[in-house]
Design a protein around this motif. Structure first.
Motif, PDB file in Angstrom:
ATOM      1  N   VAL A  97       0.927  -1.121  -0.097  1.00 14.10           N
ATOM      2  CA  VAL A  97      -0.022   0.054   0.191  1.00 14.10           C
ATOM      3  C   VAL A  97       0.909   1.168   0.022  1.00 14.10           C
ATOM      4  O   VAL A  97       1.716   1.255   0.795  1.00 14.10           O
ATOM      5  N   THR A  98       0.598   2.004  -0.955  1.00 19.09           N
ATOM      6  CA  THR A  98       1.307   3.341  -1.070  1.00 19.09           C
ATOM      7  C   THR A  98       0.488   4.559  -0.732  1.00 19.09           C
ATOM      8  O   THR A  98       0.960   5.911  -0.527  1.00 19.09           O
ATOM      9  N   ASP A  99      -0.831   4.365  -0.560  1.00 15.04           N
ATOM     10  CA  ASP A  99      -1.702   5.340  -0.107  1.00 15.04           C
ATOM     11  C   ASP A  99      -1.118   6.183   1.330  1.00 15.04           C
ATOM     12  O   ASP A  99      -0.825   5.633   2.105  1.00 15.04           O
ATOM     13  N   GLU A 101      -2.273   8.053   3.499  1.00 17.89           N
ATOM     14  CA  GLU A 101      -3.150   7.931   4.603  1.00 17.89           C
ATOM     15  C   GLU A 101      -2.990   6.575   5.631  1.00 17.89           C
ATOM     16  O   GLU A 101      -2.752   6.438   6.550  1.00 17.89           O
ATOM     17  N   ARG A 102      -2.898   5.729   4.657  1.00 16.13           N
ATOM     18  CA  ARG A 102      -2.814   4.077   5.145  1.00 16.13           C
ATOM     19  C   ARG A 102      -1.211   3.961   5.472  1.00 16.13           C
ATOM     20  O   ARG A 102      -1.001   3.180   6.611  1.00 16.13           O
TER      21      ARG A 102
END
Length: 139
Positions: A97-99, A101-102
């Motif tokens: 995951v690169t988002d 916020e995550r």
């Protein structure tokens, strides 16, 4: 996914397994599969989010574990924490995951468990493991 949002297919664990996964044994062996099918096992720090049914591993996108998952999206992984004759293995689908916020959530959860923020190298990502199987012994 917010830490309070539970996946519909999230597993449940006993109180003793939950305590073991969030306790003082702080390192686990994380297994992914290389593109040739050979296992890659690396020691990692991780967090366990019982509500979301996710284990998280902070890393960088160029690490072997991240590259293995990027080469084979939706592949299975295993995370095994051992302390003497007690162990718990979390199995599931791993996703890089690169988002932002995550990734930030993963870093906050890491800091809470390990009492310090994780490193902040360029290319930092979080691997989220959607746990669907839990195996354990004496935990």
């Amino acid at each position: 996914m917010s830490p309070s949002m539970q996946r519909p297919d999230a597993v449940t664990v006993s109180d003793s397994v939950e305590a073991f996964l969030t306790g003082t044994a702080l390192v686990a062996a994380f297994t992914t599969l290389r593109p040739d099918g050979a296992p890659h096992v690396a020691p990692v720090r991780f967090t366990w989010d019982v509500t979301a049914g996710l284990a998280r591993v902070m890393t960088v996108s160029t690490s072997r574990k991240a590259r293995n998952l990027l080469a084979s999206p939706g592949s299975r992984v295993a995370l095994c924490q051992v302390d003497g004759f007690r162990w718990v293995t979390l199995e599931g689908t791993g996703t890089v995951v690169t988002d932002p916020e995550r990734v930030a959530l993963g870093a906050r959860l890491y800091a809470r468990r390990y009492w310090s923020a994780p490193p902040t190298p360029a290319g930092r990502v979080v691997i989220e493991i959607a746990v669907d199987r839990v195996l354990s012994l004496n935990a």
